[in-house]
Design a protein around this motif. Structure first.
Motif, short mmCIF file in Angstrom:
data_model
loop_
_atom_site.label_atom_id
_atom_site.label_comp_id
_atom_site.label_asym_id
_atom_site.label_seq_id
_atom_site.Cartn_x
_atom_site.Cartn_y
_atom_site.Cartn_z
N UNK A 47 1.09 -1.03 -0.26
CA UNK A 47 -0.08 -0.31 -0.20
C UNK A 47 0.88 1.06 0.17
N UNK A 48 0.50 2.21 -0.99
CA UNK A 48 1.02 3.98 -0.41
C UNK A 48 0.35 4.70 -0.59
N UNK A 49 0.48 5.38 -0.04
CA UNK A 49 -0.06 6.85 -0.03
C UNK A 49 0.25 7.95 0.61
N UNK A 61 -2.92 -2.59 15.73
CA UNK A 61 -2.51 -1.49 16.43
C UNK A 61 -1.32 -0.31 15.25
N UNK A 62 -0.76 0.76 16.10
CA UNK A 62 0.30 0.71 15.31
C UNK A 62 1.20 0.37 14.98
N UNK A 63 2.47 0.96 14.11
CA UNK A 63 3.77 -0.01 13.69
C UNK A 63 4.87 0.42 14.04
N UNK A 64 5.87 0.52 14.27
CA UNK A 64 6.69 1.03 14.64
C UNK A 64 7.69 1.22 13.32
N UNK A 65 8.01 2.49 12.82
CA UNK A 65 9.04 3.18 11.74
C UNK A 65 9.88 1.80 10.99
N UNK A 66 10.02 0.91 10.27
CA UNK A 66 11.02 0.38 9.58
C UNK A 66 11.35 -0.96 10.22
N UNK A 67 10.43 -1.37 11.23
CA UNK A 67 10.86 -2.72 11.43
C UNK A 67 9.42 -3.75 11.32
N UNK A 68 10.25 -5.27 11.27
CA UNK A 68 8.92 -6.16 11.17
C UNK A 68 8.42 -6.46 12.39
N UNK A 69 6.86 -6.61 12.44
CA UNK A 69 6.20 -6.56 13.32
C UNK A 69 4.99 -7.77 12.69
N UNK A 70 5.65 -9.22 13.62
CA UNK A 70 4.47 -10.49 13.18
C UNK A 70 3.63 -10.29 14.12
N UNK A 77 1.46 -12.67 9.80
CA UNK A 77 2.59 -11.69 9.12
C UNK A 77 3.34 -11.88 9.53
N UNK A 78 4.24 -10.91 8.71
CA UNK A 78 4.75 -9.64 9.21
C UNK A 78 4.32 -7.77 8.17
N UNK A 79 4.31 -7.67 8.87
CA UNK A 79 3.98 -6.07 8.87
C UNK A 79 5.16 -4.93 9.05
N UNK A 80 4.94 -4.29 7.77
CA UNK A 80 5.99 -2.87 7.91
C UNK A 80 6.01 -1.29 7.34
N UNK A 129 6.65 7.97 -0.62
CA UNK A 129 5.16 8.26 0.18
C UNK A 129 5.49 7.18 1.26
N UNK A 130 3.96 7.44 2.27
CA UNK A 130 3.39 5.96 3.48
C UNK A 130 3.79 4.90 2.57
N UNK A 131 4.42 3.92 2.62
CA UNK A 131 4.07 2.38 2.13
C UNK A 131 4.02 1.20 3.64
N UNK A 132 2.75 0.81 3.59
CA UNK A 132 2.60 -0.65 4.07
C UNK A 132 3.16 -1.95 3.37
N UNK A 133 4.08 -2.39 3.40
CA UNK A 133 3.83 -3.85 3.53
C UNK A 133 3.75 -5.42 4.00
N UNK A 134 2.91 -5.83 3.69
CA UNK A 134 2.01 -7.10 4.08
C UNK A 134 2.39 -7.90 3.68
N UNK A 135 3.74 -9.46 3.75
CA UNK A 135 4.23 -10.05 3.95
C UNK A 135 3.40 -11.68 5.18
#
Length: 478
Positions: free
Chosen positions: A26-28, A41-50, A64-67, A78-84
């Motif tokens: 996702x980008x925007x 919940x919010x995610x820490x910047x540039x840290x993979x969260x399981x 999975x992992x969210x970054x 832009x703000x980017x979210x990656x869902x692995x």
């Protein structure tokens, strides 16, 4: 920037099909609502969260992992979210649908959709955003697609060099030299009392010569890069049973085409991608060229000629076993006459710059007398491998491959054309500078046009149509 470039976008960023891992990206400008809805919940910047990825009812879609990559330190700027997640097609489609649904959900504070413009990304739109937000230039963006599409190790390494900015740096060096020369000429126009003496003292001619020398080196490397990217189309042509299918199999190192003593065995083209010193070769075996005996063979011969007309090089095979050893036999006379007829048609149908290599096949079965009479071309035996390496080297030489692999950066035909236009403008400028009374306004215009063509490569000056054409060829999610 078009209005659609401000829309938040989402897409599956991995190839279709099943895999161990799949990615939804996702980008925007503000994708916080999607992060909260899917991740909870919010995610820490540039840290993979399981964590679990949840649907609208709170049920788990997958774990999975969210970054989260906050702007501007992300791929797109832009703000980017990656869902692995796990790489199943259904799982990824559910995540994609959940992201779109989260954007449409109403914000309790405003009563409006959280991200009303969130939509599925178009092909190449993530990389297009990276270009528009000055994360990469246009040549680097194209190199990303070339790296994905690379068919050889050499092509992949060259694309990686362009992606890291090596090609762009070479272009920017040329731009700096060109702008400095333009500055001298424009200053002379602004202060005409200085006239030509000012340019002579500044060694304008020497600067232009050095610029042309640098340009020639960049053009050489870019031309080699274009060969690496596009590859070479080589068509094997000749009469039936000349050994075309055997040669294809020998070059490919596999039994791709059926080989029999029966004339007309190959009825349609057989293609194979091989590589020589890292250069991709698209080798095409075609039906034997003769007067067709039936409708199917006639179609095969027509297709053979269609392939020949679009070739970068043609291997014209001659069967040495059908050349008479002593005297002249009717079969040998007819065979040689048919070869001459085919050679005449090749000369008519092919562009003048398309090389034709005469390949004398079945050398292991030919008599010494026949071999002695052969002049020109390459003697080969697909059975023993004799002459195949010489044939490979001649192919590379004829199509202009000269560079050492590590000295090449990936380039496209549009880059080569732009550099050729720059070269033409600089040649005009050199003629003006060498004149007794240079027309400085024309000289300034030649240099300005050269700068515009050079800037097209990195996208400093580019039309929306060009951008649309380039990025439409990317895969969705990239």
């Amino acid at each position: 920037m078009l209005a659609r470039h401000h829309d938040p976008i989402v897409a599956i960023a991995t190839a279709p099909g099943r895999g161990a891992v799949g990615i939804v990206r996702v980008s925007g400008q503000d994708i916080g609502p999607v992060i909260a809805a899917v991740c909870g919940r919010p995610l820490a910047a540039r840290q993979a969260t399981y964590l679990p990825f949840r649907d609208a009812q709170g049920k788990v879609i997958d774990q999975g992992l969210a970054i989260h990559f906050p702007a501007p330190h992300s791929y797109t700027g832009e703000d980017v979210l990656e869902l692995q997640a796990h790489g199943g097609p259904v799982v990824l489609q559910l995540l994609l649908a959940r992201c779109l649904q989260a954007g449409a959900e109403l914000n309790p504070a405003t009563g409006r959709p959280c991200l009303p413009q969130l939509r599925v990304a178009q092909p190449g739109e993530f990389t297009e955003r990276a270009f528009l937000n000055d994360k990469i230039d246009l040549a680097q963006a194209e190199a990303i697609a070339d790296l994905i599409d690379a068919s050889t190790e050499t092509a992949a390494r060259s694309a990686a060099r362009s992606m890291s900015g090596e090609f762009s740096q070479a272009v920017n060096t040329l731009l700096e030299q060109l702008i400095h020369l333009r500055m001298l000429v424009e200053a002379t126009l602004d202060f005409p009392e200085e006239d030509i003496d000012f340019l002579q003292k500044a060694d304008a001619q020497g600067q232009l010569r050095r610029l042309q020398t640098t340009l020639a080196e960049v053009m050489r490397r870019a031309t080699q890069g274009a060969i690496l990217r596009e590859g070479i189309k080589v068509v094997i042509a000749g009469q039936p049973n000349a050994g075309k299918s055997s040669l294809l199999n020998a070059l490919a190192g596999a039994e791709l085409a059926i080989v029999t003593p029966i004339a007309g065995t190959t009825r349609d083209k057989v293609s194979q991608l091989i590589q020589i010193e890292g250069v991709p070769l698209h080798v095409v075996d075609t039906a034997g060229l003769r007067e067709a005996l039936d409708e199917v063979e006639k179609i095969g011969v027509e297709r053979a000629w269609a392939e020949i007309e679009t070739a970068d090089a043609v291997l014209f095979l001659h069967d040495l076993t059908r050349q008479a050893a002593t005297g002249e036999t009717p079969d040998a006379i007819n065979y040689i006459a048919d070869d001459a007829r085919i050679a005449g048609v090749l000369g008519q149908k092919l562009p003048k710059n398309t090389p034709i290599i005469d390949v004398w096949s079945k050398s292991d079965m030919a008599s010494a007398e026949v071999l002695e009479r052969v002049s020109g071309g390459v003697l080969i035996s697909a059975k023993t491998g004799t002459g195949l390496q010489a044939l490979r080297q001649q192919l590379l030489q004829l199509v202009g491959w000269q560079a050492a692999p590590e000295g090449v950066f990936m380039a496209r035909e549009r880059h080569v054309r732009a550099l050729q236009q720059v070269q033409a403008q600089l040649e005009k400028a050199a003629i003006q500078l060498q004149a007794a009374l240079p027309a400085l306004d024309l000289l300034a215009e030649d240099l300005r046009q050269a700068q515009l063509h050079l800037s097209e490569i990195t996208g400093e000056f580019s039309s929306d149509d060009l951008l649309g054409e380039i990025f439409s060829r990317f895969c969705i999610g990239k």
